[in-house]
Design a protein around this motif. Structure first.
Motif, PDB file in Angstrom:
ATOM      1  N   ARG B 111       0.826  -1.212   0.000  1.00 31.32           N
ATOM      2  CA  ARG B 111       0.000   0.000   0.000  1.00 31.32           C
ATOM      3  C   ARG B 111       0.855   1.255   0.000  1.00 31.32           C
ATOM      4  NH1 ARG B 111      -2.628  -3.554   4.506  1.00 31.32           N
ATOM      5  NH2 ARG B 111      -3.705  -4.932   3.112  1.00 31.32           N
ATOM      6  N   LEU B 114      -0.898   4.759  -0.487  1.00 33.68           N
ATOM      7  CA  LEU B 114      -1.611   5.220   0.696  1.00 33.68           C
ATOM      8  C   LEU B 114      -0.634   5.663   1.781  1.00 33.68           C
ATOM      9  CD1 LEU B 114      -4.623   5.292   1.267  1.00 33.68           C
ATOM     10  CD2 LEU B 114      -4.339   3.196   2.551  1.00 33.68           C
ATOM     11  N   GLU B 143      -5.183  19.124  15.353  1.00 35.27           N
ATOM     12  CA  GLU B 143      -5.989  17.907  15.340  1.00 35.27           C
ATOM     13  C   GLU B 143      -5.774  17.139  14.052  1.00 35.27           C
ATOM     14  OE1 GLU B 143      -8.579  16.740  17.764  1.00 35.27           O
ATOM     15  OE2 GLU B 143      -6.899  17.757  18.716  1.00 35.27           O
ATOM     16  N   LEU B 144      -5.624  17.901  12.982  1.00 31.51           N
ATOM     17  CA  LEU B 144      -5.576  17.270  11.671  1.00 31.51           C
ATOM     18  C   LEU B 144      -4.329  16.427  11.484  1.00 31.51           C
ATOM     19  CD1 LEU B 144      -7.788  17.485   9.781  1.00 31.51           C
ATOM     20  CD2 LEU B 144      -6.613  19.279   8.554  1.00 31.51           C
ATOM     21  N   VAL B 147      -4.718  12.513  12.548  1.00 33.52           N
ATOM     22  CA  VAL B 147      -5.471  11.464  11.856  1.00 33.52           C
ATOM     23  C   VAL B 147      -4.563  10.623  10.953  1.00 33.52           C
ATOM     24  CG1 VAL B 147      -7.430  11.011  10.387  1.00 33.52           C
ATOM     25  CG2 VAL B 147      -7.523  12.867  12.037  1.00 33.52           C
ATOM     26  N   TYR B 150      -2.296   8.504  13.007  1.00 34.68           N
ATOM     27  CA  TYR B 150      -3.004   7.329  13.523  1.00 34.68           C
ATOM     28  C   TYR B 150      -2.990   6.200  12.496  1.00 34.68           C
ATOM     29  CZ  TYR B 150      -7.063   4.423  14.431  1.00 34.68           C
ATOM     30  OH  TYR B 150      -7.898   3.356  14.590  1.00 34.68           O
ATOM     31  N   PHE B 151      -3.268   6.549  11.238  1.00 33.23           N
ATOM     32  CA  PHE B 151      -3.294   5.510  10.207  1.00 33.23           C
ATOM     33  C   PHE B 151      -1.900   4.952   9.947  1.00 33.23           C
ATOM     34  CE2 PHE B 151      -7.402   7.463   9.065  1.00 33.23           C
ATOM     35  CZ  PHE B 151      -8.155   6.316   9.132  1.00 33.23           C
ATOM     36  N   ALA B 154      -1.491   2.529  12.717  1.00 32.78           N
ATOM     37  CA  ALA B 154      -2.465   1.425  12.761  1.00 32.78           C
ATOM     38  C   ALA B 154      -2.346   0.503  11.554  1.00 32.78           C
ATOM     39  CB  ALA B 154      -3.880   1.990  12.846  1.00 32.78           C
ATOM     40  N   ILE B 155      -1.901   0.994  10.411  1.00 37.05           N
ATOM     41  CA  ILE B 155      -1.849   0.129   9.227  1.00 37.05           C
ATOM     42  C   ILE B 155      -0.453  -0.439   9.003  1.00 37.05           C
ATOM     43  CG2 ILE B 155      -2.222   0.013   6.737  1.00 37.05           C
ATOM     44  CD1 ILE B 155      -4.332   2.076   6.947  1.00 37.05           C
ATOM     45  N   ARG B 161       0.171  -2.772  17.073  1.00 38.23           N
ATOM     46  CA  ARG B 161      -0.040  -1.440  16.523  1.00 38.23           C
ATOM     47  C   ARG B 161      -1.396  -0.844  16.853  1.00 38.23           C
ATOM     48  NH1 ARG B 161       0.208  -5.089  12.313  1.00 38.23           N
ATOM     49  NH2 ARG B 161      -1.747  -5.440  11.189  1.00 38.23           N
ATOM     50  N   ARG B 162      -2.435  -1.689  16.944  1.00 42.19           N
ATOM     51  CA  ARG B 162      -3.767  -1.099  17.131  1.00 42.19           C
ATOM     52  C   ARG B 162      -3.897  -0.466  18.497  1.00 42.19           C
ATOM     53  NH1 ARG B 162      -6.085  -6.143  14.409  1.00 42.19           N
ATOM     54  NH2 ARG B 162      -5.113  -5.698  12.413  1.00 42.19           N
ATOM     55  N   ILE B 166      -4.519   3.599  19.018  1.00 36.88           N
ATOM     56  CA  ILE B 166      -5.697   4.130  19.701  1.00 36.88           C
ATOM     57  C   ILE B 166      -5.293   4.919  20.940  1.00 36.88           C
ATOM     58  CG2 ILE B 166      -7.746   3.436  20.996  1.00 36.88           C
ATOM     59  CD1 ILE B 166      -8.296   1.353  18.934  1.00 36.88           C
ATOM     60  N   PHE B 169      -3.987   8.279  19.902  1.00 34.59           N
ATOM     61  CA  PHE B 169      -5.048   9.161  19.436  1.00 34.59           C
ATOM     62  C   PHE B 169      -5.852   9.712  20.615  1.00 34.59           C
ATOM     63  CE2 PHE B 169      -8.356  10.931  17.039  1.00 34.59           C
ATOM     64  CZ  PHE B 169      -8.031  10.872  15.704  1.00 34.59           C
ATOM     65  N   ILE B 170      -6.197   8.843  21.558  1.00 33.25           N
ATOM     66  CA  ILE B 170      -7.056   9.289  22.658  1.00 33.25           C
ATOM     67  C   ILE B 170      -6.306  10.275  23.558  1.00 33.25           C
ATOM     68  CG2 ILE B 170      -8.272   8.524  24.728  1.00 33.25           C
ATOM     69  CD1 ILE B 170      -9.183   6.108  23.198  1.00 33.25           C
TER      70      ILE B 170
END
Lengths: 476, 533
Positions: B111, B114, B143-144, B147, B150-151, B154-155, B161-162, B166, B169-170
């Motif tokens: 990927r 991406l 904030e932007l 995101v 995070y990906f 996470a990916i 990783r998850r 998370i 992010f939190i």
């Protein structure tokens, strides 16, 4: 007073007329496409009628029961647009049902008529009439697939609980009538200013039980997840948006008219409901594995956020609430649209597992769902963020620190369950994924919702201006 | 000015182009990203060369500026501006961005399109954070940038990783919302005083606040920055996120995202809330010292190479916090230099850790040993970066930590002495990395190929910049001249009457025998700091 203002009543007449036309059309010729087409055409005609009045319309009474003003034009417009999106989404979903599907559109129109009456009403009689038209249509819509056990159970549950809530509401109205001798909303404030009647407060509190049920505020929220799970996906979208939105808009008007009497007491009451809804909604959502139930708890929490703005009171708070409501409509409809596109009447895509690896198969659909979830979480570039910003602004301006801080804490907790769905969508794909379908109408609706979501999220000026004009008509 | 918009738009356009082209060919995505970041870097350099004088001329405008209406109802504007502080950090962003693309060249094969979309979006968000002069725009960018990060985790991350994504992010989102409430509260305080909404940095900075309101609003800002920096005890997201992220993600996290926290404190917290900041300065310096020592101690206790480097970040960012709250100009300069140098040295160490993991499929130090014999070039460069990281004179980190300590010493001898202990602890964990991984017996018979030309090229350039900062810091110090809060024409806006800072001019320190460090700056023809009123 002009008893019957023809021009002001055009939108409501078109909406009611369309309902009758669709019903008659079914008698003449049972055709899914015809029913859906007439519905969409009728809704568009209603919008045209509303556009004829304009957001700046001065208040025009239609009988003592209803008033068409800028606020009502805005509210009815919002509800009709949402119904339009749901009708477009429903078509291919309903096509997968092998029973009689045409009556669904009659119910959809009828419920929307009830919702529109609620938004325009200035009188307890029209309030109750609108509410019942809406509720009775919803019973049937929720239980529209009688052979599906969950759907039937949800419909029955909603019937019993809504009837109980309505009786509380009626009792409250009766107490208010006993105290004031009038059923007009303004009557409460007028009487209060002369002599504070002791019966007014209990009456309003009882009314709030009924309203709290409809808005699914904690502690009147128990029905929500079951009904969202059991109802067909587009109907769940309708319950989450049009049904709640209509009550909330009614509340804005009622509040505005009754505020001199009840301001401080209601503020405390609403603040408490807001705090409870935000916390309970977000915490219970953490435990769910079912996307429709997650969205149900999410909508409980969102109504809590909304009340944070609402309890602040004043034109700014009302604008913030209306802006947030619009953003919430767009987001919830978008989220349910994705669920609908992946679902059939026989198998709803409702478990998180159904969304595993969605991105690698349908990147467009998964990307849209990601945007909707981020909007629910309140991340920038989305309408949900701007909505939350306005709510926080209204709460901060009114220095209601407890609700504001709870909002911050609760929405941080809430991130977790939105991210869980997102994580699943970007995980490696599995084989057991429903094929995504979607005819032209559904795709247009989803595309439009996505564009609006980003547009309001980046450049909210236009919507803010519109909301400001509409709200100003209340304070005139 | 259009240049500043271009600096922001280039990475965004690069991200979109890379995503589009990457579907056809992965290497196209890599090349497009590389070219876009290089173009952004070049543009910054050109702007620097063109407007250099504005960085020290009193009363000159921002180096670059763009101001346009955005949401008129609340007085929110699209206001970007660049001064010396922003310039240095944006340059760092592009340098590390290029490094991140290059270290992913051989690592990321899935990927790819991406991946580069996410990577360049993070970088664009970070650039926007460093340039935004409207507080709402700042929050928006803040904030932007989360995101896509995070990906990235996470990916493309590692085993756990998850969870890490998370948690990251939190933590950042929760603290960010507190900052949003604080921004709104500040805007409303000003609204009550002036009757007009504005979120502009210059407008808000002079807002008068009675004691406790100022303190609470400042704490809202500080919450967001303290999580990002991170300040112990809010650091727990950091080891997880840094360890689980792909190499490029770790480089960006350690090198850049942490710097947004430091930047926020220097740009917003200190100038806007001088009184409240002074009230909690002692506490913050204490937390800084605790972070320095705790980070070093925890780093020593790790066996996971990436986790170890992650904890050294906690320690090094403690110096930034110390320098920020020391209320001293030297310490301020030191904090900025430390941010730049830490970005490069730790970014490079994460890159090395990624390269080791790609070859051995483990990050466990206990399973390494004797790698020097099989990969001497990697060993040599690692030693160099470790030495920079632990503060060897001549390299960038030393200058930053030294200036911070010197400035802190004037404010509080106790804090300076205990923070200096952190530099000793750093040597212990630094040597541990070198010994465990590269020296000793190669018991497992590990064999790996040495650095590829691309990899050694990236690392050598980063090392050269570190040497540059360490040996000839004058361009950096010079660029910061008007960002120094006590400078009368500072671009770090000041509340009226809040210029009581100890104005330690570089020329003072020259007299105290530090001329090799500061000489070139003091003798610059463009300004003589001693002459400013």
């Amino acid at each position: 007073v002009n008893l019957f203002d023809a021009r002001a009543s055009v939108p409501l007449l078109i909406l009611g007329g369309t309902t009758v036309v669709v019903m008659l059309a079914i008698v003449v010729r049972r055709s899914h496409a015809l029913a859906a087409g007439l519905t969409v055409a009728g809704l568009l005609a209603t919008l045209a009628g509303l556009a004829g009045l304009g957001l700046a319309a001065s208040p025009r009474p239609i009988t003592p029961l209803l008033t068409m003003d800028g606020f009502a034009v805005f509210g009815v417009g919002l509800l009709v647009l949402a119904t339009l999106a749901i009708a477009m989404l429903s078509f291919q979903y309903m096509a997968g049902y092998d029973g009689w599907r045409e009556e669904y559109y009659v119910l959809l129109l009828l419920a929307t008529l009830g919702a529109a009456v609620l938004v325009a009403s200035t009188h307890f009689a029209s309030f109750f009439l609108g509410l019942e038209i809406l509720s009775v249509s919803l019973y049937a819509m929720i239980a529209f697939f009688p052979r599906r056990r969950l759907s039937l159970e949800a419909g029955l549950k909603y019937l019993v609980l809504a009837a109980a809530a309505a009786s509380f509401l009626l009792f409250g109205m009766a107490l208010l009538y006993a105290a004031t001798g009038t059923l007009r909303f303004e009557g409460i404030a007028e009487v209060w200013q002369v002599a504070p009647e002791p019966l007014i407060l209990p009456g309003v509190v009882l009314m709030f039980v009924g309203i709290g049920f409809k808005l699914a505020l904690v502690p009147f929220h128990m029905w929500t997840p079951d009904i969202y799970q059991g109802a067909p996906a587009p109907v769940a979208a309708y319950v989450a948006t049009v049904s709640k939105g209509a009550i909330l808009l009614l509340l804005v008007r009622f509040f505005h008219l009754a505020e001199p009497a009840l301001g401080p007491t209601l503020r405390v009451l609403l603040g408490a409901l807001a705090v409870a809804s935000m916390l309970v909604g977000n915490l219970l959502a953490l435990l769910q594995q079912n996307v429709k139930r997650i969205l149900a708890y999410s909508s409980i929490a969102h109504l809590g956020y909304l009340l944070v703005a609402f309890q602040a009171q004043g034109p700014m708070a009302a604008s913030a609430a209306a802006f947030f409501l619009t953003a919430y409509f767009v987001t919830m409809l978008g989220a349910f649209a994705v669920v609908t596109l992946l679902s059939t009447p026989t198998h709803e895509a409702e478990m998180i597992a159904d969304y595993r690896g969605l991105f690698w198969r349908h990147p467009g659909l998964a990307g849209t769902f990601t945007l909707m979830l981020l909007s629910l979480a309140g991340i920038p570039l989305t309408a949900g963020f701007m909505g939350k910003l306005w709510v926080l602004a209204a709460g901060t301006f009114a220095a209601s620190w407890v609700p504001v801080i709870v909002l911050v804490a609760a929405s941080s907790v809430g991130l977790y369950y939105y991210l869980r769905i997102i994580v699943a969508m970007y995980a490696p794909a599995t084989d057991q994924l429903n094929p995504a379908r979607g005819d032209v109408g559904a795709r247009i609706a989803l595309g439009a919702l996505t564009i609006v979501l980003v547009w309001f999220g980046v450049y909210p000026g236009k919507l803010l201006a519109a909301v400001g004009i509409a709200m100003a008509s209340l304070w005139r | 000015l259009a240049v500043i918009l271009a600096i922001l738009l280039i990475p965004i356009l690069g991200a979109l182009l890379a995503a589009a082209a990457g579907r056809a060919s992965p290497s196209a995505a890599r090349w497009i990203s590389l070219v876009a970041l290089a173009a952004g870097f070049g543009l910054c350099l050109v702007a620097w060369a063109g407007h250099r004088a504005r960085l020290w001329t009193p009363g000159a405008a921002w180096m670059l500026e763009l101001d346009a209406a955005w949401i008129p109802a609340l007085g929110i504007r699209f206001h970007l501006a660049m001064d010396g502080l922003s310039l240095l950090l944006v340059l760092l962003t592009f340098v590390l961005g290029i490094a991140a693309v290059l270290v992913s060249w051989h690592e990321i094969h899935q990927r790819v399109a991406l991946f580069h979309l996410a990577l360049l979006s993070v970088l664009a968000g970070i650039v926007a954070v460093f340039l935004a002069m409207d507080l709402f725009l700042f929050y928006f960018a803040w904030e932007l940038m989360l995101v896509p990060m995070y990906f990235l985790i996470a990916i493309w991350g590692h085993e756990n990783r998850r969870y890490a994504a998370i948690k990251f992010f939190i933590f950042t989102q929760a603290s960010g919302l507190l900052m949003l409430v604080a921004i709104l509260a500040l805007a409303f305080v000003r609204y009550r005083q002036t009757g007009a909404f504005s979120f502009d940095y210059r407008d808000l900075v002079g807002t008068r606040m009675d004691g406790n309101a100022g303190l609470w609003i400042m704490l809202g800002f500080l919450a967001a920055f303290a999580v990002k920096l991170p300040v112990v005890p809010l650091h727990t997201w950091l080891p997880d996120a840094h360890t689980e992220a792909p190499t490029a993600g770790s480089v960006v996290l350690a090198g850049l995202l942490l710097k947004t926290g430091g930047y926020g404190i220097l740009r917003f917290v200190l100038p806007m809330f001088p009184e409240a900041a002074a009230r909690i300065a002692g506490l913050m310096m204490l937390l800084a010292v605790i972070g320095i020592l705790y980070g070093a101690f925890m780093a020593f206790a790790q066996t996971d190479l990436k986790r170890l480097v992650a904890y050294t970040s906690v320690s090094h960012m403690g110096f930034v916090l110390l320098g920020a709250f020391a209320h001293d100009d030297l310490a301020f300069r030191g904090a900025v230099v430390q941010m730049l140098a830490h970005g490069l040295s730790t970014g490079a160490l994460f890159a090395v850790a990624g390269m080791v993991q790609m070859r051995l499929h483990t990050r466990d130090l206990a399973r390494m040993g004797g790698l020097w014999a099989t990969a001497p070039l990697m060993g040599g460069l690692t030693v160099a970066f470790v030495m920079s990281s632990v503060g060897l004179p001549g390299l960038g980190d030393f200058l930053g930590e030294f200036l911070v300590l010197l400035g802190t010493y004037r404010t509080s001898i106790g804090f300076a002495v205990s923070a200096a202990l952190g530099m000793i602890a750093a040597i212990v964990y630094g040597l541990k990395v070198v010994q465990r991984a590269f020296h000793g017996p190669n018991v497992l018979g590990l064999h790996m190929h040495d650095l590829l030309p691309l990899e050694s090229g990236v690392l050598l350039v980063m090392l050269a910049v570190l040497f540059g900062i360490g040996l000839r810091p004058s361009p950096v110090i010079e660029a910061l001249q008007r960002a120094i809060p006590s400078d009368p024409s500072s671009t770090i806006a000041q509340a009226p009457g809040a210029r009581a800072r100890k104005s330690n001019r570089i020329s003072d320190t020259v007299d105290h025998g530090l001329s090799p460090l500061a000489g070139p700056t003091a003798s610059h023809a463009g300004y003589e700091p001693g002459e400013t009123p």
